[in-house]
Design an enzyme around this catalytic site. Structure first.
Site, PDB file in Angstrom:
ATOM      1  N   ASP A 157      31.522  -6.651  21.126  1.00 36.83           N
ATOM      2  CA  ASP A 157      31.989  -7.651  22.086  1.00 36.83           C
ATOM      3  C   ASP A 157      32.242  -7.016  23.459  1.00 36.83           C
ATOM      4  O   ASP A 157      32.768  -5.906  23.557  1.00 36.83           O
ATOM      5  CB  ASP A 157      33.315  -8.209  21.530  1.00 36.83           C
ATOM      6  N   ASP A 201      44.285  -6.069  27.131  1.00 43.69           N
ATOM      7  CA  ASP A 201      43.188  -5.099  26.996  1.00 43.69           C
ATOM      8  C   ASP A 201      43.702  -3.770  26.456  1.00 43.69           C
ATOM      9  O   ASP A 201      44.761  -3.288  26.870  1.00 43.69           O
ATOM     10  CB  ASP A 201      42.536  -4.843  28.366  1.00 43.69           C
ATOM     11  N   ASN A 224      37.760  -4.587  23.032  1.00 45.38           N
ATOM     12  CA  ASN A 224      38.159  -4.586  24.437  1.00 45.38           C
ATOM     13  C   ASN A 224      39.645  -4.939  24.539  1.00 45.38           C
ATOM     14  O   ASN A 224      40.342  -4.497  25.427  1.00 45.38           O
ATOM     15  CB  ASN A 224      37.331  -5.621  25.210  1.00 45.38           C
ATOM     16  N   HIS A 225      40.090  -5.775  23.560  1.00 43.39           N
ATOM     17  CA  HIS A 225      41.459  -6.263  23.600  1.00 43.39           C
ATOM     18  C   HIS A 225      41.924  -6.538  22.177  1.00 43.39           C
ATOM     19  O   HIS A 225      41.109  -6.597  21.253  1.00 43.39           O
ATOM     20  CB  HIS A 225      41.519  -7.568  24.399  1.00 43.39           C
ATOM     21  N   ARG A 275      28.211  -6.262  15.961  1.00 42.61           N
ATOM     22  CA  ARG A 275      27.949  -6.964  17.222  1.00 42.61           C
ATOM     23  C   ARG A 275      29.141  -6.569  18.092  1.00 42.61           C
ATOM     24  O   ARG A 275      30.299  -6.822  17.752  1.00 42.61           O
ATOM     25  CB  ARG A 275      27.885  -8.474  16.972  1.00 42.61           C
ATOM     26  N   ASP A 293      41.661 -17.699  20.092  1.00 38.14           N
ATOM     27  CA  ASP A 293      40.333 -17.577  20.698  1.00 38.14           C
ATOM     28  C   ASP A 293      39.299 -17.503  19.577  1.00 38.14           C
ATOM     29  O   ASP A 293      38.474 -16.592  19.534  1.00 38.14           O
ATOM     30  CB  ASP A 293      40.281 -16.338  21.610  1.00 38.14           C
ATOM     31  N   GLU A 347      26.975  -7.216  23.417  1.00 36.95           N
ATOM     32  CA  GLU A 347      27.089  -8.303  24.385  1.00 36.95           C
ATOM     33  C   GLU A 347      27.204  -7.649  25.765  1.00 36.95           C
ATOM     34  O   GLU A 347      28.243  -7.070  26.092  1.00 36.95           O
ATOM     35  CB  GLU A 347      28.341  -9.133  24.079  1.00 36.95           C
ATOM     36  N   HIS A 354      27.684 -19.169  20.215  1.00 41.88           N
ATOM     37  CA  HIS A 354      28.940 -19.884  19.930  1.00 41.88           C
ATOM     38  C   HIS A 354      29.766 -20.134  21.187  1.00 41.88           C
ATOM     39  O   HIS A 354      30.799 -20.777  21.125  1.00 41.88           O
ATOM     40  CB  HIS A 354      29.762 -19.062  18.931  1.00 41.88           C
TER      41      HIS A 354
HETATM   42  C1  GLC Z   1      33.074 -12.757  23.744  1.00 40.87           C
HETATM   43  C2  GLC Z   1      32.988 -13.848  22.703  1.00 40.87           C
HETATM   44  C3  GLC Z   1      33.847 -15.009  23.114  1.00 40.87           C
HETATM   45  C4  GLC Z   1      35.287 -14.537  23.286  1.00 40.87           C
HETATM   46  C5  GLC Z   1      35.338 -13.336  24.235  1.00 40.87           C
HETATM   47  C6  GLC Z   1      36.697 -12.672  24.213  1.00 40.87           C
HETATM   48  O1  GLC Z   1      32.547 -13.140  24.954  1.00 40.87           O
HETATM   49  O2  GLC Z   1      31.644 -14.212  22.534  1.00 40.87           O
HETATM   50  O3  GLC Z   1      33.786 -16.054  22.187  1.00 40.87           O
HETATM   51  O4  GLC Z   1      36.078 -15.575  23.792  1.00 40.87           O
HETATM   52  O5  GLC Z   1      34.412 -12.360  23.883  1.00 40.87           O
HETATM   53  O6  GLC Z   1      36.834 -11.905  23.053  1.00 40.87           O
END
Ligand code: GLC
Length: 547
Positions: free
Chosen positions: A200, A170, A102-103, A198, A60, A241, A306
């Site tokens: 996520d 997660d 988160n994961h 930043r 990812d 985010e 991105h």
């Molecule tokens: C956020 C990132 C994205 C990623 C996702 C899972 O949304 O911007 O690119 O795939 O998290 O980590």
């Protein structure tokens, strides 16, 4: 001034592996990035957001992390990282890094231990079910192909929970030991000199997952993070985010005690609706729905990132309008909610429309964030899978691979765009540096003017009626001055009369034209007339120091 520096930062996002390759292995690296620091300083940015550069199986784009305390060995090591952070600081550039907790990747040693040993403490780092879930809930982000939230793991003999791809289990953030790990991660990178993170997927981290939910207020976790980060480093920031409804933004700012900054996804969506309709009202309406930010809070304004241009904040009908205008073909769309294109191809490579978009980015209330390649108007490659279309390598020059790498083109980590109007022979930094009319030179200019117009970052904003549905006028006031911007969303030239009710007489008399798409006749305080060309924009400023 260190405090609240982020209120007036210019943030540039980049992925180290696609920016500059110094050793010819086809992947960008920290040494290559370090060589480009003078270029970035010359552009005028003063903060970098580095996308994940940690060890990762790269399923990812690095958001699947297998070690939080290291650098992907292909990109450098902790030594080259710290050297880079120091050299960036010498040029007045701060560094933010991605905090993706988160994961983890399925290949993270925590998960490997967890699946092998039911009694290991790591088992509780994740979220499990022994029996097939009865309700196959679907809070997943990447659509049906990822199934529901539960995935069976043969080795564990149990089901684990995932929000994103199935290879990203997660973490159980309600577990105090996981919370402690996260504090260690934050402390580690802050000690290496970064100015913050930043963060996520913030709303996902605090919501209920299966039977796991926080006791009491889940936002307490975010308060603890802010407090912890600021204790480690007074000027640390958390840029989150949070792609949710605007009514929930306040919950994530808290009382200036949770996230310092939120990406303004809502405004982003309505900007594109405004561009599609050639009307200003979607943007002015969106601005009015947003919470006001206090001195310890800020919105991060952006056009593209991105990922896909995620249009989930729009209604179905509005989304359709944006699709028709900017992604007319099915393969330009993704996940049933977004567009996988860069901005210039969406706007038909129309320089006037691009300038209008960036003029808004740099003047709307908040801190502007843009991405590598935006400053030269880079395009996309829709032949690439999913969101990789917008992740092609940086185009530095007319040399092979756009000067990004000496490797053979098949070896590049992601392709370079080599043909057509967006191909590197026609579009690159080197060419644009030598052309005073290039987009790059225009970007340098707007960034330098924006830095002078501090009120756009720090001030309280007000929408001033323009009397024309295509024109937005907004004014940001701070201390003794204000910056005021006018934007014409349409392709029709027009005149508006500046409604000066909100301004004092001396302010109107001493209003000065500071920036625009062309040189217009001087502003006449008597007629108060403002002429705007097709997709035109003009910025004005008043400061008691200037009058
Ligand atoms: C956020 C990132 C994205 C990623 C996702 C899972 O949304 O911007 O690119 O795939 O998290 O980590």
């Amino acid at each position: 001034m260190a405090s609240n520096w982020y209120k007036n930062a210019i943030i540039y996002a980049l992925d180290v592996k696609t920016f500059m390759d110094s050793n010819g292995d086809g992947k960008g690296d920290f040494r290559g990035l370090e060589h480009r620091l003078d270029y970035l300083a010359g552009l005028g940015i003063n903060c970098l957001w580095l996308q994940p550069f940690y060890p990762s199986p790269q399923q990812d784009n690095g958001y699947d992390i297998s070690d939080y305390y290291n650098i992907d060995p292909d990109l450098g090591n902790l030594g080259s990282f710290v050297e880079f952070v120091d050299k960036a600081r010498d040029r007045g550039i701060r560094v933010l890094v991605d905090l993706v907790v988160n994961h983890t990747s399925k290949q993270h040693p925590w998960f490997e231990r967890a699946r092998e040993d039911r009694d290991s403490k790591y088992r509780k780092y994740y979220i499990w079910l022994d029996n097939k879930p009865r309700i196959h809930s679907a809070d997943t982000v990447f659509g049906k192909e990822q199934g529901g939230n539960w995935e069976y793991d043969e080795i564990a003999g149990a089901w684990y929970y995932h929000t994103f791809y199935r290879h990203q289990p997660d973490l159980n953030l309600t577990n105090p030991e996981v919370q402690e790990e996260i504090r260690w991660i934050m402390r580690f990178w802050l000690k290496l000199g970064v100015s913050g993170f930043r963060v996520d997927a913030v709303p996902h981290m605090i919501r209920r997952k299966g039977n796991e939910k926080f006791q009491g207020d889940p936002h307490q976790l975010l308060r603890e993070w802010r407090d912890f980060a600021e204790t480690q480093r007074k000027d640390a920031v958390l840029l989150a985010e949070v792609d949710t409804a605007p009514e929930r933004y306040r919950d994530f700012f808290g009382d200036a005690d949770q996230m310092h900054m939120l990406f303004n996804f809502y405004l982003n969506n309505y900007l594109f609706l405004g561009f599609a309709r050639q009307e200003a009202s979607p943007v002015t309406r969106a601005l009015k729905k947003l919470p006001r930010t206090g001195s310890g809070e800020q919105f991060a304004v952006f056009l593209r990132n991105h990922d896909e241009l995620d249009l989930e904040r729009l209604t179905k009908k509005e989304r359709q309008e944006v699709y028709e205008a900017f992604a007319p073909e099915e393969h330009m769309r993704i996940y049933g909610r977004g567009i996988r294109r860069r901005l210039p191809p969406m706007l038909g490579n129309d320089r006037q429309r691009e300038e209008l978009a960036y003029s808004l980015l740099f003047s709307l209330p908040g801190t502007p964030v843009f991405r590598y390649g935006d400053e030269i108007g880079m395009g996309d490659d829709l032949r690439l899978k999913e969101r990789n279309s917008v992740r092609t390598v940086m185009q530095w020059s007319e040399e092979e691979n756009g000067g990004f790498s000496r490797a053979s083109s098949e070896q590049l980590v992601l392709p370079v765009i080599s043909e057509g109007e967006y191909g590197y022979p026609a579009l690159n930094v080197h060419l644009q540096m030598r052309d005073s009319n290039s987009f790059l030179e225009w970007m340098k200019r707007i960034i330098s003017v924006r830095k002078e117009c501090v009120e756009f970052g720090r001030g309280d904003f007000e929408i001033i009626p323009s009397g024309n549905p295509a024109v937005m006028v907004h004014c940001c006031r701070w201390k003794e001055g204000f910056s005021l911007a006018t934007h014409n969303f349409s392709d029709q030239e027009c005149d508006i009369v500046l409604d000066t009710k909100a301004l004092a007489e001396t302010e109107v008399i001493h209003l000065i034209d500071v920036f625009g798409d062309k040189i217009y006749e001087d502003f006449d305080p008597k007629s108060k007339k403002v002429r705007l060309g097709k997709y035109g924009y003009r910025w004005f400023r008043y400061s008691s120091f200037l009058s």
